[in-house]
Design an enzyme around this catalytic site. Sequence first.
Site, short mmCIF file in Angstrom:
data_model
loop_
_atom_site.label_atom_id
_atom_site.label_comp_id
_atom_site.label_asym_id
_atom_site.label_seq_id
_atom_site.Cartn_x
_atom_site.Cartn_y
_atom_site.Cartn_z
N LYS A 299 0.84 -1.21 0.00
CA LYS A 299 0.00 0.00 0.00
C LYS A 299 0.88 1.26 0.00
CE LYS A 299 -1.68 1.65 4.06
NZ LYS A 299 -1.27 3.08 4.20
N ASN A 300 1.89 1.27 0.85
CA ASN A 300 2.70 2.49 1.00
C ASN A 300 3.64 2.74 -0.18
OD1 ASN A 300 1.41 2.99 3.36
ND2 ASN A 300 3.17 2.66 4.70
N ARG B 296 1.02 14.96 13.02
CA ARG B 296 1.42 14.67 11.65
C ARG B 296 1.33 15.88 10.73
NH1 ARG B 296 -0.53 8.74 9.86
NH2 ARG B 296 1.29 8.90 8.50
N CYS C 218 -4.30 13.20 13.00
CA CYS C 218 -4.90 11.88 13.08
C CYS C 218 -4.55 11.31 14.45
CB CYS C 218 -4.46 10.98 11.94
SG CYS C 218 -2.84 10.30 12.13
N ARG D 270 -8.37 -0.54 5.31
CA ARG D 270 -7.59 0.52 4.66
C ARG D 270 -6.26 -0.04 4.14
NH1 ARG D 270 -6.10 5.41 7.94
NH2 ARG D 270 -4.89 5.60 6.03
N ASP E 171 5.20 0.93 11.98
CA ASP E 171 3.97 0.25 11.56
C ASP E 171 3.88 -1.19 12.07
OD1 ASP E 171 3.18 2.55 10.32
OD2 ASP E 171 3.54 1.86 8.27
C1 UD1 Z 1 4.64 7.06 6.20
C2 UD1 Z 1 3.77 5.83 6.09
C3 UD1 Z 1 3.31 5.37 7.46
C4 UD1 Z 1 4.51 5.17 8.39
C5 UD1 Z 1 5.41 6.43 8.39
C6 UD1 Z 1 6.70 6.22 9.17
C7 UD1 Z 1 2.71 6.05 3.94
C8 UD1 Z 1 1.47 6.35 3.17
N1 UD1 Z 1 2.62 6.15 5.27
O1 UD1 Z 1 3.85 8.10 6.76
O2 UD1 Z 1 2.60 4.14 7.32
O3 UD1 Z 1 4.06 4.92 9.69
O4 UD1 Z 1 5.78 6.78 7.04
O5 UD1 Z 1 7.41 5.15 8.66
O6 UD1 Z 1 3.73 5.70 3.38
N2 UD1 Z 1 6.66 14.97 10.18
C9 UD1 Z 1 6.64 16.33 10.43
N3 UD1 Z 1 6.45 17.18 9.37
C10 UD1 Z 1 6.29 16.74 8.10
C11 UD1 Z 1 6.32 15.35 7.85
C12 UD1 Z 1 6.52 14.48 8.92
O7 UD1 Z 1 6.79 16.77 11.57
O8 UD1 Z 1 6.14 17.56 7.18
C13 UD1 Z 1 6.87 14.03 11.31
C14 UD1 Z 1 5.65 13.13 11.55
O9 UD1 Z 1 4.68 13.73 12.36
C15 UD1 Z 1 6.30 11.93 12.19
C16 UD1 Z 1 7.65 11.84 11.50
O10 UD1 Z 1 7.89 13.15 10.97
O11 UD1 Z 1 6.49 12.15 13.56
C17 UD1 Z 1 7.74 10.83 10.38
O12 UD1 Z 1 6.65 10.99 9.50
P1 UD1 Z 1 6.72 10.56 7.97
O13 UD1 Z 1 7.93 9.72 7.75
O14 UD1 Z 1 6.56 11.77 7.14
O15 UD1 Z 1 5.43 9.63 7.84
P2 UD1 Z 1 4.35 9.61 6.69
O16 UD1 Z 1 5.01 9.85 5.38
O17 UD1 Z 1 3.19 10.46 7.08
#
Ligand code: UD1
Length: 419
Positions: free
Chosen positions: A22-23, A123, A118, A399, A307
């Site tokens: 999915k990711n 996030r 969420c 999902r 995850d």
């Molecule tokens: C993706 C995955 C999710 C997984 C996560 C971490 C998908 C669709 N989802 O989520 O399943 O749990 O990686 O491996 O691929 N952050 C910020 N600002 C930003 C972006 C991130 O502060 O602009 C923080 C987030 O709140 C979190 C951390 O950085 O604490 C890592 O998040 P991120 O790696 O971006 O996760 P996702 O891409 O949302």
Amino acid sequence: MDKFLINGPCKIKGKVSISGSKNASLPILAATLLFDKPVIIKNLPRVRDIDTMLNLLKSLGSKIILSKDRKTAKIINKKNMKTFASYSLVKTMRGSILVLGPLISKFHKSKTSLPGGCLIGARPVNYHLSALKKLGMEYKIRDGYILAKSNGRLKGKKINFPKISVGATENSIIAACLARGKTILKNCAVEPEIKDLTKFLSQAGANIKWSGRTCTIIGVNSLNQTSHTVMADRIEAGTFCVAATLAKGNLQIKNLDPNIINTEIELLKKVGAKIKTLDNKIFIKGPDKIKPIQNIKTKEFPGIPTDLQAQLMVLMCKSVGKSSITESIFENRFMHVAELQRLGAKINIQNNKALIEGNTKFIGAELMSSDLRASVALVLAAIVANGKSIVGRVYHLERGYENIENKLQKIGVKIKRLK
Ligand code: UD1
């Protein structure tokens, strides 16, 4: 709302085939917005988040032709695509923010809803926005929307991410493919799903090079027609490995490159599982006694994935001693703990660390899912609990886990859907 009735404890034995990731599918589908020519994506998992992304692409003007089994999509973009990603679609899935990079890169404007918070944490998307801004995107936030535009093509830049982010890395790579000149992204996430995205883009003619956590992209004018098979879902694979370890199971896990879950395999071996790997298969046997592990810590790839944190917590509850798990990616990812406690788990939370007693005898209970991975953890706990458990709100599972009840039934889990 549908629920699962699980009658534990269950014996786990048999074969299970891992679906597409999915990711990996989500950023790849978002990146198809960059193309003028048709693109074929194979091995998509049949899960709700993929339907959401396909609906989002349709709402932007892409024509999508799905195969009968809905795992292959041919995507053809119109000449005049829309650039509006509505709140009603984006709110159901945070991954929708991944359309921002391609929209701004290809069409030089977009109105994309902010995804909002969420349950597992705030996030924010600040790293996505600041990276795209460096590439030339101007934006303001109005009424919950990111109103963005650029003065023609984006321009390659050096960007150093202050924190490793999967989504921000993906959005920036996609956007940089059609930018003018060279983009150097430092401190990138290097999850296998991101490598699958860059494999797909490179096949279509994008110029992308990796060196450790640095990704260099030299922009091209357009991308070529291509077809890509999405990699296997490593979180689904890890979840089934945990299930086998937890329930003294004997599983053959097929259809994946075991190297994508090396870290998880090493951890489960330490716990006592007997594991053998072939090119595209894993054979795993759960131990009689599960050994506790101190200081399991979630980390960016190649670390233990966040995850899989909830699933590992269930495993540690059934281990023969004390253990601890530290969640270092998301600030609030322990919602499953209260539900596990209702089954009898002894877990104490101190900030971002869970201290787990072990030797738990789970007794079946009625449980509520809170998010995708937490809900699968409740299912795992119910599989080894004594008696009946009901897991509510299974739409969370749908999902991200394809056909979960059939896959579990086939390996011996007494699971039934209640409408
Ligand atoms: C993706 C995955 C999710 C997984 C996560 C971490 C998908 C669709 N989802 O989520 O399943 O749990 O990686 O491996 O691929 N952050 C910020 N600002 C930003 C972006 C991130 O502060 O602009 C923080 C987030 O709140 C979190 C951390 O950085 O604490 C890592 O998040 P991120 O790696 O971006 O996760 P996702 O891409 O949302």
